[in-house]
Write a protein that holds these residues in place. Structure first.
Motif, PDB file in Angstrom:
ATOM      1  N   GLY A   1      10.182   1.656  -0.818  1.00  0.00           N
ATOM      2  CA  GLY A   1      11.443   1.067  -0.374  1.00  0.00           C
ATOM      3  C   GLY A   1      11.716   1.341   1.072  1.00  0.00           C
ATOM      4  O   GLY A   1      10.847   1.805   1.789  1.00  0.00           O
ATOM      5  N   PRO A   2      12.892   1.054   1.539  1.00  0.00           N
ATOM      6  CA  PRO A   2      14.058   0.624   0.762  1.00  0.00           C
ATOM      7  C   PRO A   2      13.880  -0.809   0.240  1.00  0.00           C
ATOM      8  O   PRO A   2      13.164  -1.602   0.833  1.00  0.00           O
ATOM      9  N   TYR A   3      14.560  -1.103  -0.851  1.00  0.00           N
ATOM     10  CA  TYR A   3      14.479  -2.411  -1.480  1.00  0.00           C
ATOM     11  C   TYR A   3      15.850  -3.061  -1.513  1.00  0.00           C
ATOM     12  O   TYR A   3      16.862  -2.384  -1.639  1.00  0.00           O
ATOM     13  N   VAL A   4      15.856  -4.370  -1.464  1.00  0.00           N
ATOM     14  CA  VAL A   4      17.095  -5.140  -1.529  1.00  0.00           C
ATOM     15  C   VAL A   4      17.586  -5.240  -2.972  1.00  0.00           C
ATOM     16  O   VAL A   4      18.782  -5.194  -3.242  1.00  0.00           O
ATOM     17  N   CYS A   5      16.634  -5.392  -3.906  1.00  0.00           N
ATOM     18  CA  CYS A   5      16.981  -5.542  -5.322  1.00  0.00           C
ATOM     19  C   CYS A   5      15.763  -5.197  -6.168  1.00  0.00           C
ATOM     20  O   CYS A   5      14.688  -4.894  -5.634  1.00  0.00           O
ATOM     21  N   GLY A   6      15.919  -5.284  -7.471  1.00  0.00           N
ATOM     22  CA  GLY A   6      14.819  -4.980  -8.380  1.00  0.00           C
ATOM     23  C   GLY A   6      13.635  -5.926  -8.220  1.00  0.00           C
ATOM     24  O   GLY A   6      12.484  -5.506  -8.334  1.00  0.00           O
ATOM     25  N   ILE A   7      13.904  -7.193  -7.966  1.00  0.00           N
ATOM     26  CA  ILE A   7      12.820  -8.162  -7.755  1.00  0.00           C
ATOM     27  C   ILE A   7      11.993  -7.742  -6.549  1.00  0.00           C
ATOM     28  O   ILE A   7      10.759  -7.810  -6.564  1.00  0.00           O
ATOM     29  N   ASP A   8      12.654  -7.291  -5.495  1.00  0.00           N
ATOM     30  CA  ASP A   8      11.967  -6.824  -4.288  1.00  0.00           C
ATOM     31  C   ASP A   8      11.032  -5.662  -4.633  1.00  0.00           C
ATOM     32  O   ASP A   8       9.860  -5.644  -4.226  1.00  0.00           O
ATOM     33  N   ALA A   9      11.511  -4.710  -5.403  1.00  0.00           N
ATOM     34  CA  ALA A   9      10.689  -3.552  -5.792  1.00  0.00           C
ATOM     35  C   ALA A   9       9.531  -3.978  -6.684  1.00  0.00           C
ATOM     36  O   ALA A   9       8.407  -3.488  -6.535  1.00  0.00           O
ATOM     37  N   ALA A  10       9.784  -4.899  -7.611  1.00  0.00           N
ATOM     38  CA  ALA A  10       8.729  -5.371  -8.509  1.00  0.00           C
ATOM     39  C   ALA A  10       7.666  -6.147  -7.736  1.00  0.00           C
ATOM     40  O   ALA A  10       6.459  -5.941  -7.937  1.00  0.00           O
ATOM     41  N   MET A  11       8.081  -7.019  -6.840  1.00  0.00           N
ATOM     42  CA  MET A  11       7.133  -7.810  -6.068  1.00  0.00           C
ATOM     43  C   MET A  11       6.299  -6.932  -5.139  1.00  0.00           C
ATOM     44  O   MET A  11       5.151  -7.262  -4.833  1.00  0.00           O
ATOM     45  N   ASP A  12       6.851  -5.816  -4.719  1.00  0.00           N
ATOM     46  CA  ASP A  12       6.100  -4.880  -3.890  1.00  0.00           C
ATOM     47  C   ASP A  12       4.870  -4.374  -4.648  1.00  0.00           C
ATOM     48  O   ASP A  12       3.816  -4.161  -4.070  1.00  0.00           O
ATOM     49  N   VAL A  13       5.005  -4.218  -5.953  1.00  0.00           N
ATOM     50  CA  VAL A  13       3.921  -3.692  -6.776  1.00  0.00           C
ATOM     51  C   VAL A  13       2.949  -4.788  -7.210  1.00  0.00           C
ATOM     52  O   VAL A  13       1.747  -4.545  -7.307  1.00  0.00           O
ATOM     53  N   VAL A  14       3.424  -5.987  -7.470  1.00  0.00           N
ATOM     54  CA  VAL A  14       2.535  -7.048  -7.978  1.00  0.00           C
ATOM     55  C   VAL A  14       2.081  -8.021  -6.897  1.00  0.00           C
ATOM     56  O   VAL A  14       1.351  -8.956  -7.196  1.00  0.00           O
ATOM     57  N   SER A  15       2.495  -7.802  -5.649  1.00  0.00           N
ATOM     58  CA  SER A  15       2.077  -8.727  -4.598  1.00  0.00           C
ATOM     59  C   SER A  15       0.569  -8.666  -4.431  1.00  0.00           C
ATOM     60  O   SER A  15      -0.055  -7.621  -4.582  1.00  0.00           O
ATOM     61  N   GLY A  16      -0.004  -9.797  -4.163  1.00  0.00           N
ATOM     62  CA  GLY A  16      -1.450  -9.907  -4.046  1.00  0.00           C
ATOM     63  C   GLY A  16      -1.957 -10.868  -5.102  1.00  0.00           C
ATOM     64  O   GLY A  16      -1.550 -10.804  -6.261  1.00  0.00           O
ATOM     65  N   LYS A  17      -2.832 -11.748  -4.707  1.00  0.00           N
ATOM     66  CA  LYS A  17      -3.313 -12.817  -5.577  1.00  0.00           C
ATOM     67  C   LYS A  17      -3.923 -12.318  -6.882  1.00  0.00           C
ATOM     68  O   LYS A  17      -3.789 -12.965  -7.918  1.00  0.00           O
ATOM     69  N   TRP A  18      -4.586 -11.185  -6.858  1.00  0.00           N
ATOM     70  CA  TRP A  18      -5.391 -10.773  -8.003  1.00  0.00           C
ATOM     71  C   TRP A  18      -4.734  -9.753  -8.918  1.00  0.00           C
ATOM     72  O   TRP A  18      -5.209  -9.522 -10.032  1.00  0.00           O
TER      73      TRP A  18
ATOM     74  N   GLN B   1      -9.523  -3.039  -3.101  1.00  0.00           N
ATOM     75  CA  GLN B   1      -8.216  -2.795  -2.481  1.00  0.00           C
ATOM     76  C   GLN B   1      -7.099  -2.870  -3.515  1.00  0.00           C
ATOM     77  O   GLN B   1      -6.233  -1.995  -3.580  1.00  0.00           O
ATOM     78  N   HIS B   2      -7.110  -3.919  -4.327  1.00  0.00           N
ATOM     79  CA  HIS B   2      -6.053  -4.070  -5.326  1.00  0.00           C
ATOM     80  C   HIS B   2      -6.107  -2.960  -6.371  1.00  0.00           C
ATOM     81  O   HIS B   2      -5.067  -2.437  -6.779  1.00  0.00           O
ATOM     82  N   LEU B   3      -7.302  -2.590  -6.813  1.00  0.00           N
ATOM     83  CA  LEU B   3      -7.407  -1.508  -7.795  1.00  0.00           C
ATOM     84  C   LEU B   3      -6.896  -0.196  -7.226  1.00  0.00           C
ATOM     85  O   LEU B   3      -6.206   0.556  -7.926  1.00  0.00           O
ATOM     86  N   ARG B   4      -7.191   0.079  -5.966  1.00  0.00           N
ATOM     87  CA  ARG B   4      -6.687   1.309  -5.333  1.00  0.00           C
ATOM     88  C   ARG B   4      -5.162   1.296  -5.260  1.00  0.00           C
ATOM     89  O   ARG B   4      -4.513   2.309  -5.533  1.00  0.00           O
ATOM     90  N   GLU B   5      -4.588   0.171  -4.851  1.00  0.00           N
ATOM     91  CA  GLU B   5      -3.124   0.066  -4.774  1.00  0.00           C
ATOM     92  C   GLU B   5      -2.504   0.211  -6.156  1.00  0.00           C
ATOM     93  O   GLU B   5      -1.491   0.893  -6.319  1.00  0.00           O
ATOM     94  N   MET B   6      -3.103  -0.418  -7.155  1.00  0.00           N
ATOM     95  CA  MET B   6      -2.572  -0.351  -8.507  1.00  0.00           C
ATOM     96  C   MET B   6      -2.687   1.057  -9.080  1.00  0.00           C
ATOM     97  O   MET B   6      -1.810   1.496  -9.819  1.00  0.00           O
TER      98      MET B   6
END
Length: 146
Positions: free
Chosen positions: A8-25, A58-63
């Motif tokens: 964060g900081p995050y604007v809302c829950g969607i912002d926090a969720a998208m931070d984690v799931v962002s990325g095509k794969w 990269q995605h596996l490391r972030e996840m």
């Protein structure tokens, strides 16, 4: 080269969720691990046509850093590494289920083509199998690839 933790900081829950799931794969990695359980790197890569080795790593490391994926390293020759969902990853997959259903409806509505990798059909061509009931980023049976 480690990615700094996203906190964060995050604007809302969607912002926090998208931070984690962002990325095509990422959503497809979640889906694949949910459907197939523990997977080795090569199995994941075969299940995600088009993903480069660099992006998958990269995605596996972030996840893993976000607590979604567990990486188990076996000390043997050749080295063996397996990936599985954590409880947190399973809960995210469940939260994404409605989005997967929305995406399935969008595919139908706009008449888009649906790609089904051979690894999802047991190696058979997609034409040999109806993929319309194939779950996407969901718990078993709750949607279709989005």
């Amino acid at each position: 080269m480690s990615t700094p933790a996203r906190r964060g900081p995050y604007v809302c829950g969607i912002d926090a969720a998208m931070d984690v799931v962002s990325g095509k794969w990422k959503s497809l990695i979640l889906w694949d691990l949910d459907q197939h359980g523990t997977r080795r790197f090569a199995e994941l890569r075969r299940g995600l046509p088009g993903v480069s080795e660099k992006m998958l790593i990269q995605h596996l490391r972030e996840m893993e850093a976000d607590g979604l994926v567990h990486r188990e390293v076996y000390r043997e020759v050749p080295p063996k590494v397996e990936y599985s969902l954590t409880e947190h990853g399973v809960s995210l997959n469940a939260a994404l289920a409605p989005l997967g259903r929305w995406g399935t409806e969008r595919i139908r509505r706009i008449g888009a083509e649906k790609v089904v990798p051979p690894s999802w059909t047991g190696g058979r061509p997609a034409a040999d199998r109806d993929a319309s009931d194939r779950p996407a980023v969901t718990l078993r049976g709750a949607g279709s690839p989005g």
